[in-house]
Each structure stands twice: as structure tokens, then as C-alpha cells.
Design a protein around this motif. Sequence first.
Motif, short mmCIF file in Angstrom:
data_model
loop_
_atom_site.label_atom_id
_atom_site.label_comp_id
_atom_site.label_asym_id
_atom_site.label_seq_id
_atom_site.Cartn_x
_atom_site.Cartn_y
_atom_site.Cartn_z
N ARG A 189 -4.01 8.42 12.93
CA ARG A 189 -5.25 8.53 13.69
C ARG A 189 -6.17 7.34 13.41
O ARG A 189 -6.84 6.82 14.32
N LEU A 190 -6.20 6.90 12.16
CA LEU A 190 -6.99 5.72 11.82
C LEU A 190 -6.44 4.47 12.50
O LEU A 190 -7.20 3.60 12.92
N VAL A 191 -5.11 4.40 12.60
CA VAL A 191 -4.49 3.27 13.29
C VAL A 191 -4.89 3.28 14.76
O VAL A 191 -5.30 2.25 15.33
N LEU A 192 -4.75 4.42 15.41
CA LEU A 192 -5.05 4.53 16.84
C LEU A 192 -6.51 4.26 17.15
O LEU A 192 -6.85 3.75 18.21
N SER A 193 -7.39 4.61 16.21
CA SER A 193 -8.82 4.39 16.44
C SER A 193 -9.24 2.95 16.19
O SER A 193 -10.39 2.57 16.46
N GLY A 194 -8.31 2.14 15.69
CA GLY A 194 -8.62 0.75 15.42
C GLY A 194 -9.26 0.51 14.07
O GLY A 194 -9.63 -0.61 13.73
N GLU A 195 -9.39 1.57 13.26
CA GLU A 195 -10.00 1.43 11.94
C GLU A 195 -9.02 0.89 10.91
O GLU A 195 -9.42 0.46 9.83
N LEU A 196 -7.75 0.92 11.23
CA LEU A 196 -6.74 0.55 10.25
C LEU A 196 -5.60 -0.14 10.98
O LEU A 196 -4.91 0.45 11.79
N SER A 197 -5.42 -1.44 10.71
CA SER A 197 -4.36 -2.17 11.42
C SER A 197 -3.49 -3.02 10.51
O SER A 197 -2.37 -3.35 10.87
N ASN A 198 -3.98 -3.36 9.35
CA ASN A 198 -3.19 -4.27 8.52
C ASN A 198 -3.42 -3.99 7.04
O ASN A 198 -3.73 -4.88 6.25
N ASP A 199 -3.25 -2.73 6.66
CA ASP A 199 -3.43 -2.34 5.26
C ASP A 199 -2.05 -2.27 4.60
O ASP A 199 -1.24 -1.41 4.96
N PRO A 200 -1.76 -3.15 3.66
CA PRO A 200 -0.42 -3.16 3.05
C PRO A 200 -0.08 -1.86 2.33
O PRO A 200 1.10 -1.48 2.26
N ARG A 201 -1.10 -1.16 1.81
CA ARG A 201 -0.82 0.12 1.13
C ARG A 201 -0.23 1.12 2.11
O ARG A 201 0.73 1.84 1.79
#
Length: 220
Positions: A166-178
Motif C-alpha cells: 500500500r505504501l508502494v502504491l501510494s508513492g510513499e515508498l519506491s526505493n527502500d532497500p530494506r
Amino acid sequence: PGAFTQRLVDTMDTDPESETAIARLGTALDELGRYQEAAAVFEDAVRASPKYNPTIHRLAGVYRKLGRVAEARALYERELSNNEYEVEAVLALSELDLADGSPTALEAARSRLTAMLSKVGEHAAMRVSLGVVLYSLGRRDEAIEQYILALSDEPRNPTAVANLARLVLSGELSNDPRVRDTLCHNDDTFSAAGCALLEAAAGHPDSALDAAARLTGAGD
């Protein structure tokens, strides 16, 4: 009542103290949507066995369905008084605090979950709940860490994956290596789906396609 419920009533008539019969009767009434009657059954049972947490928990659940939130909260707290390691009571209280949504309630939930985790060790459901609370408090990075820890303990936990996706889809998370390390190295359907979303959002179409291809064989 129906035949099944009537049999339970008959069992209670011959053995009124039977916790099993009481639990089944209350649960049957609850599942039928007869919440007032279910509450009455569980109330009698709690009066008879005031330290028996399973019945207390069932009564609290029925109270919530009836909108008696304050009474439900008191029962969950009573469970914890009976047993300080009662994880389900902590999770239920956190749900009530999240529904409240005030900073005071959210901070109470965060403190309670953190304290219980320190007692019982890793517990995926509590990690997810803590993540939701932290996100609601505006502490996104800490929330992500809790979802990752939840997946370390339970790689197929669908709520942790869904919250990260959901964070990815909302644009809040796109390139977190963890997150990439967690989702893209877990060989199960939920993680493969989350990995595909993450790679697509990060602009890596080939990696996204590779992750999507894993969906057909993941989770076997």
C-alpha cells in the motif's frame, strides 16, 4: 432456538457449570447475530469464572458488536490483570485505540504493544499492529521496520505485505532497500506480489516481470 442451540441448552440444564457448553451456546448465538442473548450467556459464565480469560474475551467481542466499547475495553484490561502475557487482549485494545485515533490513544497503544513485545519476544501480529500504530503517529520509517520484522518472523504474513504494498502504491515508498530485500527474497505468493509492485514503482520493469513470474510457483 434451532436444534443445535437447543441441544446446548439441554446440556447446560444437566451440567450448568459446563464451560464447554456455555462457550458453544454463546458462540452459536453470536454467530447467529443474537448478540444480546450471547452477551447474557457469557456474562453468566464470567460471573461463574471471573478469571477465565477465554470467556472474558468472547464477552468483550460481543460487547464491541453491541457498541459497548467502554465495557469491552474494561474486559480486555481485566484479561491483562488476570494474565499479563495475554497477547490477544493487547491486540484488541490496540484495535480500539486505533479506532479512537487520538494521539493519546495511539501513544497508549504504542506503549502497550512495545511492552508486550519485550515480554514475549517476536510476534508477527503484534509487530504489524505496532506498525499500523506508528504509521498513524506519523512515524513511517519505524512502521516499515515493524512490517519487516513481522515478515522475518512470519514470511507469509499477508497484512505486513499488504501494508508495505500500500505504501508502494501510494508513492510513499519506491526505493527502500530494506523492503526490497524483504519482499524480493521471500519465496511466497504475497511477497512476490509485493516485490513486483515495488520494482514496477521503482521503474525496474524487467525485475517486476521476474517477480510477477514467481507468482505462478510461489507458495507451493
